[in-house]
Design a protein around this motif. Structure first.
Motif, short mmCIF file in Angstrom:
data_model
loop_
_atom_site.label_atom_id
_atom_site.label_comp_id
_atom_site.label_asym_id
_atom_site.label_seq_id
_atom_site.Cartn_x
_atom_site.Cartn_y
_atom_site.Cartn_z
N ARG A 1 0.95 -1.09 0.03
CA ARG A 1 0.02 0.27 -0.15
C ARG A 1 0.77 1.12 0.01
O ARG A 1 0.28 2.29 0.16
CB ARG A 1 -0.95 0.10 1.34
CG ARG A 1 -1.78 -1.27 1.23
CD ARG A 1 -2.62 -1.63 -0.12
NE ARG A 1 -3.37 -0.39 -0.45
CZ ARG A 1 -4.86 -0.30 -0.33
NH1 ARG A 1 -5.46 -0.81 0.51
NH2 ARG A 1 -5.42 0.79 -0.99
N GLY B 1 5.82 6.54 0.84
CA GLY B 1 4.82 6.51 -0.27
C GLY B 1 3.71 7.46 0.25
O GLY B 1 3.85 8.01 1.67
N PRO B 2 2.70 7.51 -0.25
CA PRO B 2 1.57 8.84 0.03
C PRO B 2 1.22 8.56 1.37
O PRO B 2 1.03 9.16 2.44
CB PRO B 2 0.58 8.50 -1.08
CG PRO B 2 1.36 8.12 -2.21
CD PRO B 2 2.50 7.25 -1.66
N PRO B 3 0.42 7.23 1.73
CA PRO B 3 0.08 7.11 3.31
C PRO B 3 1.07 7.23 4.30
O PRO B 3 0.66 7.83 5.28
CB PRO B 3 -0.69 5.70 3.21
CG PRO B 3 -0.12 4.96 2.11
CD PRO B 3 0.39 5.97 1.07
N CYS C 1 3.89 9.00 4.13
CA CYS C 1 4.12 10.38 4.31
C CYS C 1 3.13 11.29 4.90
O CYS C 1 3.50 12.26 5.92
CB CYS C 1 4.19 10.89 2.56
SG CYS C 1 4.82 12.49 2.60
N LYS D 1 3.60 10.63 8.46
CA LYS D 1 4.60 11.24 9.14
C LYS D 1 4.25 12.74 9.39
O LYS D 1 4.58 13.29 10.52
CB LYS D 1 5.83 11.08 8.06
CG LYS D 1 7.17 11.57 8.87
CD LYS D 1 8.41 11.47 7.78
CE LYS D 1 9.45 12.56 8.02
NZ LYS D 1 10.41 12.49 6.92
N ALA D 2 3.62 13.30 8.50
CA ALA D 2 3.26 14.68 8.51
C ALA D 2 2.35 14.68 9.75
O ALA D 2 2.43 15.95 10.24
CB ALA D 2 2.66 15.22 7.12
N ILE E 1 -5.32 9.07 5.85
CA ILE E 1 -6.47 9.74 5.29
C ILE E 1 -7.65 9.78 6.30
O ILE E 1 -7.86 8.47 7.11
CB ILE E 1 -6.72 8.96 3.99
CG1 ILE E 1 -5.61 9.27 3.11
CG2 ILE E 1 -8.33 9.52 3.14
CD1 ILE E 1 -5.60 8.21 2.06
N THR F 1 -12.84 19.05 1.60
CA THR F 1 -11.28 19.65 1.19
C THR F 1 -11.39 21.03 1.88
O THR F 1 -10.49 21.68 2.50
CB THR F 1 -11.29 20.06 -0.10
OG1 THR F 1 -11.17 18.69 -0.93
CG2 THR F 1 -10.16 20.62 -0.55
N GLY G 1 -10.52 20.99 5.48
CA GLY G 1 -9.24 20.66 5.46
C GLY G 1 -8.98 19.22 5.79
O GLY G 1 -7.98 18.78 6.63
N ILE G 2 -10.03 18.30 5.46
CA ILE G 2 -10.17 16.78 5.67
C ILE G 2 -9.45 16.06 4.71
O ILE G 2 -10.22 15.90 3.64
CB ILE G 2 -11.23 16.41 6.37
CG1 ILE G 2 -11.87 17.25 7.43
CG2 ILE G 2 -11.37 14.93 6.39
CD1 ILE G 2 -13.06 16.95 8.10
N SER G 3 -8.41 15.23 4.88
CA SER G 3 -7.89 14.50 3.82
C SER G 3 -8.83 13.20 3.49
O SER G 3 -9.30 12.66 4.51
CB SER G 3 -6.29 13.92 3.95
OG SER G 3 -6.51 13.05 5.17
N HIS G 4 -9.09 12.96 2.05
CA HIS G 4 -10.04 11.94 2.01
C HIS G 4 -9.68 11.40 0.74
O HIS G 4 -8.88 11.83 -0.13
CB HIS G 4 -11.49 12.49 1.90
CG HIS G 4 -11.82 13.68 0.98
ND1 HIS G 4 -11.20 14.99 1.15
CD2 HIS G 4 -12.16 13.56 -0.16
CE1 HIS G 4 -11.64 15.55 0.10
NE2 HIS G 4 -12.03 14.86 -0.72
N LYS G 5 -10.52 10.42 0.31
CA LYS G 5 -10.23 9.53 -0.82
C LYS G 5 -11.65 9.01 -1.27
O LYS G 5 -12.41 8.47 -0.64
CB LYS G 5 -9.44 8.37 -0.35
CG LYS G 5 -8.56 7.53 -1.68
CD LYS G 5 -8.03 6.43 -1.02
CE LYS G 5 -7.64 5.50 -2.10
NZ LYS G 5 -6.32 5.71 -2.75
N LEU H 1 -5.68 0.71 4.62
CA LEU H 1 -4.93 2.10 4.77
C LEU H 1 -5.22 2.80 6.06
O LEU H 1 -4.62 4.02 6.36
CB LEU H 1 -5.45 3.19 3.49
CG LEU H 1 -5.04 2.93 2.19
CD1 LEU H 1 -5.65 3.62 1.10
CD2 LEU H 1 -3.35 3.04 2.34
#
Lengths: 667, 667
Positions: free
Chosen positions: B65, B85-87, B89, B92-93, B554, B579, B582-586, B604
């Protein structure tokens, strides 16, 4: 033959075009007036101050208030390395957080985080090992190194300014040298340096011939000393080498954007221009992968109506100035190559102006044909005007398929996308058939590299070569891996188009790359936000940074009006609520006058100050207007939070709460 | 003489104690059972899986993943370098953002941001140039390098596990070697390797004698090749060299904390243990400067009641286990040296458990006397148990005045604090008078360094030397700058105490240093959050990461139940609101069954899923309970935002909204 010349010119390689991005721009056509830099819509700004004095005033304030610190200062520092001190570090964190919100979250980008230490093979493929160089000369006595173009530039500028006896012809010649400085070869630079008798600035010793110095910090990975590595000169390569995984992660669908924030390194020969040319800096880069046959963007309409200063190629070469153009019009008239490129130009404009960059000192300049790599479809720089001139802070390039192709070739891993057809299609396909025998005879050991380069030609290149071979019988051809031109004869290759049935289209995506020099943006922001205003007594000029709440390093200060336990307790209570609400703040319980304390926080760019002057209500003061309103202790934190979060504004707050009646307490 | 021996032992130098911090810990007394690592309070966790299989299951999921990716994979990678990778990263942020909120904002710390490229002089002063080494052996035929202690460790473990004919004496000997492995000198290691006939693992060739390999990546700053530099092995030095400015910025008041987040580099000899031992990693470090005479902390009472697993020195040496101790009691009984150290231990506990680290697999282990530098007052590691054993993830050390003194000495700049007395005080002062003539005769060119080292002794050291000189006439004395012992005779120095009137106290602050290995914390978090549960049909095990909303990469997924334009429109509307909030989503509009899509997002670690199954209301599903509630389209974003911001909880939402009545859609 335009095409092959373009391929050959080293200034058209990615690394040099990238290299150029993070150079302070050389004088460009139609520089606007020096005073322009100082225009600002804030009170009492003295527009007559000259650039140098203005820059010094900003720098003094920045260094005194620890926005930045020359690194390793107690050891006399190292040129080109700077620390961000507490307020600078907070501004940087705010800029990066907003970047993530504005780009990564908004576009659902795939953010990655790759190491700085990079093995040579990666940077060999990208071209950095061979081409990421500046031309250097050495003082032949002391060994001190200088950038050859800097010495020539300084010489020309000095002569033009101070040599009153110079002929008009000579002056025209020197101005021409300045104009073509970026394009001069090592030999041409060396010849000028000799002709003008330029010597080492400090010792007046003779100088060596110019020679290329690779700007990457070199190191060695592992204990054997056998794996050469470099500190990455940009973050983009980390994204390209991961393309295959990221494409899969995105459900094997295009378009998608990948992003990375991180440190990059350039071992500058002799860093100048303070925070603008440094040896280590933070980049934020986006690689937006698209189908080369469809560069439309679903959210293009959201930016098409934006109007701002644009400086297309035409206007630059015909001696006009940048002018206000509507983005949608720039696309429909073909000035900007495609919708996706335009979308990012628009988003960059919104990003920079939201941070506090003055829109009148921001322009989007299109690369001239000779600045642009041969493979690039179009390229625009967001340039911000500051006391150093117009500075390239963001590059937005349509780099076509160059980078993915380079890594495909070198690694042997296909970095491609697929489009499945609902039913098989008949397609016309380019066929490049190399004649190995002839190529072997002509190029021997280099045959394989020539074959690979021929087979990697895109349609446009191949058809141009076909035409040249047919008309002239041979063609000059640049082979990247050899780093030189070879002559291809008609009997060495057959180029044709054939019809085939295909079930899917396999293609290398194009990449549109907005690349942000975070430190440069922050430095320009410092200049754009800085102004001075007279103290109340009129006896001194007070410094202010007019940071918008979004980027202000500290959002709010808290002062008990006088030293009193009751007031201190209220101040501490408010401080605690601010912490819970996630609002950075600073308590000042020193005995200084309230005016002095305001002046101190204005200089840090803190937008709001809460003065505790009773136990039930407080005074809230805004930095630039110096207006004050009265709010209950219980309500003040939520009012500050709403404004700093962008949910509300100072004007709203002034409408809701009574003005503070006493005279201004400002110093 | 305990004192002088301690000074001499290299394992007591800062650099080795730091080096140890970011090593995976060697087996420690009373390791808890292997199965412990798998205990987790989540449904269907199979506690019988062994460590290796569990680790492999986690690693497979993480890599598939794209939580992480071996760096430069298409070029076959480089050992010890990984990309997020994306998730990964995003996790970590989130961890770093919470670190800033929990430490920097909460304590009003001064955050700085310094370069990675560091000139040699700084790392010479800190001791890294001379002492930041591991012992290496080379395969004498192929030149392949190995860590000497690793080979010896592997040999002992292998023998103990597989050699059934071994005598009890021999087994005891090998166990002893494992226990003292960290303390063996190059000579001792070499002797063991010879004695046991250990050869190169791959070729069985003989090995060289062990010799030290410096773990810093070396480079050269500027074009001349004359300024050696290194990639920093830690971020702390950037703070120490700025102490003077930071102290002034803080109004010349103590205590204050300074902080830095950034990359650090270690050129490991042969990296193992995946994400736990890497060549580049992110550190988050705090240097909290205090008056050595007052280590109380104003907010100590806020953590004093916390109870958690602690493993004091005594318990380790007497063969007991870690046990639950109340932090306040640990301070009052003298187990933890002081309030400020305890305050940070408590804050670290709250930080780690808020991220999702299981409190039963987290312990604070005190350094043993032989692990600790002679100058350190006390030192605790936050160790997290994972499939590799107990891993040191945060070090919390009271390093006294060592670092500031080292840089004061080397740079010649006083890094001190001042306490002004309200009226002059009579003080007893240590006077170290060196007899230059005698020292010159004995040490010639090294005289200056010996004099400086003598004058830099603190009171304890000086009085011990005085006693030794009086009793024995001479004393062994370690001079850091020479890197060796010298013999000081009675006639070379006079040590005495004199009375003086002073108007202020000038002193070097002590520093308490919590230092966080962010990558290690994240890796342990991955393991602690991972579990599997059977699919609805019972035919396969589904993977879940039970990340708390705070760190989830996410926060929310959005699915139209079926492919339908109306549902797609609602899904896009919700996506837009998310968005803005400010909520990350998919969004997943694929045609996969809703159960499959849930399974994908569970893997994920996405805590919430919004399924659009009507145009007016939607189903909101929670990941771990699989509970579902129904909410109006207009309300759903604010409900998700309140939970992910920590303003509300899933339990609250379940109380407010009706349960979704249909059967679970889970796969």
């Amino acid at each position: 033959m335009r095409f092959f010349r373009t391929v050959i010119s080293p200034s058209n390689l990615r690394v040099l075009s990238r290299c150029r991005l993070f150079n302070a721009s050389s004088p460009k056509p139609q520089e606007s007036a020096a005073t322009h830099v100082l225009r600002r819509n804030v009170p009492s700004m003295n527009v007559a101050v000259n650039r140098e004095a203005f820059r010094q005033a900003v720098a003094n304030t920045l260094e005194r208030r620890l926005f930045y610190i020359p690194s390793f200062k107690i050891y006399r520092g190292v040129a080109g390395l700077y620390d961000y001190g507490p307020p600078g570090c907070a501004v940087k964190a705010n800029v990066l957080a907003f970047w993530r919100q504005h780009f990564v979250l908004e576009e659902n980008m795939l953010e990655v985080d790759c190491p700085c230490v990079t093995p040579e093979v990666v940077l060999k493929a990208s071209g950095h090992v061979d081409k990421f160089t500046d031309l250097m000369v050495k003082d032949e006595k002391t060994g001190t190194c200088y950038r050859a173009d800097h010495l020539l530039k300084d010489f020309c500028n000095e002569k033009l300014q101070n040599d009153l006896s110079m002929t008009a012809d000579k002056a025209a010649e020197l101005r021409h040298v300045l104009a073509v400085l970026d394009d001069l070869s090592a030999e041409e630079l060396g010849a000028r340096i000799k002709e003008y008798g330029i010597t080492a600035p400090e010792t007046k010793s003779p100088l060596s011939d110019p020679y290329p110095f690779n700007l990457m910090f070199q190191t060695s990975i592992g204990p054997s000393g056998l794996i050469p590595g470099y500190m990455r000169p940009e973050t983009a390569q980390g994204i390209f080498v991961n393309f295959k995984d990221l494409y899969y992660y995105n459900g094997s669908k295009l378009p998608f954007g990948a992003a990375q924030i991180g440190q990059a390194f350039r071992n500058e020969i002799s860093p100048r221009q303070g925070l603008l040319r440094v040896r280590e800096f933070t980049l934020a880069e986006i690689e937006h992968f698209v189908d080369p046959e469809d560069k439309s963007h679903p959210k293009y309409s959201e930016v098409a109506d934006l109007e701002f200063l644009m400086f297309p190629r035409e206007e630059q070469t015909s001696g006009q100035s940048a002018s206000t153009i509507q983005l949608g019009e720039a696309v429909s008239t073909g000035i900007v190559n495609n919708e996706t490129l335009a979308y990012f130009i628009g988003r960059v404009y919104l990003f920079l102006t939201s941070l506090g960059i003055d829109k009148d000192r921001l322009r989007f300049r299109q690369h001239l044909a000779n600045e642009m790599a041969h493979y690039a479809a179009d390229c625009w720089d967001a340039e911000i005007e500051c006391s150093y001139g117009w500075i390239e802070c963001v590059g937005i390039a349509d780099r076509s398929a160059y980078d993915l192709r380079a890594h495909s070739e070198k690694s042997g891993v296909d970095l491609v996308a697929h489009e499945k057809f609902s039913e098989p299609r008949e397609v016309e396909k380019l066929v490049i058939a190399t004649v190995k025998k002839e190529l072997g005879l002509a190029f021997r050991g280099n045959q394989k590299m020539v074959v690979e380069a021929l087979e990697a030609m895109d349609e446009k290149e191949a058809l141009e070569m076909k035409a040249t071979l047919e008309s002239k019988g041979e063609a000059e051809f640049y082979v990247c891996l050899l780093g030189k031109n070879v002559t291809i004869k008609k009997n060495m290759v057959t180029i044709s188009k054939e019809k085939k049935k295909e079930h899917q289209r396999v293609f290398t995506p194009s990449v549109i790359e907005p690349s942000f020099g975070i430190g440069r943006i922050i430095y320009c922001l410092f200049e754009h936000c800085f102004y001075t205003r007279p103290s109340k007594a009129g006896d001194e000029q007070l410094n202010v940074f007019a940071f918008p709440p979004l980027v202000a390093p500290i959002k709010c200060s808290v002062f008990p009006l006088i030293q009193d336990k009751k007031y201190d307790a209220v101040a501490k209570l408010i401080s605690k609520s601010l912490t819970v609400a996630g609002i950075s703040h600073k308590i000042d319980i020193s005995g200084a006058t309230i005016g002095k304390r305001y002046a101190r926080t204005d200089e840090l760019g803190i937008p709001f100050a809460i003065t505790v002057d009773s136990t039930s209500s407080v005074t809230l003061r805004e930095r630039d207007s110096k207006d004050q309103i009265r709010i209950n202790v219980e309500e003040v934190v939520s009012v500050v939070k709403d404004i700093t979060d962008g949910q509300s504004s100072w004007a709203d707050a002034k409408g809701r709460f009574p003005a503070h009646s006493s005279v201004s307490a400002d110093a």
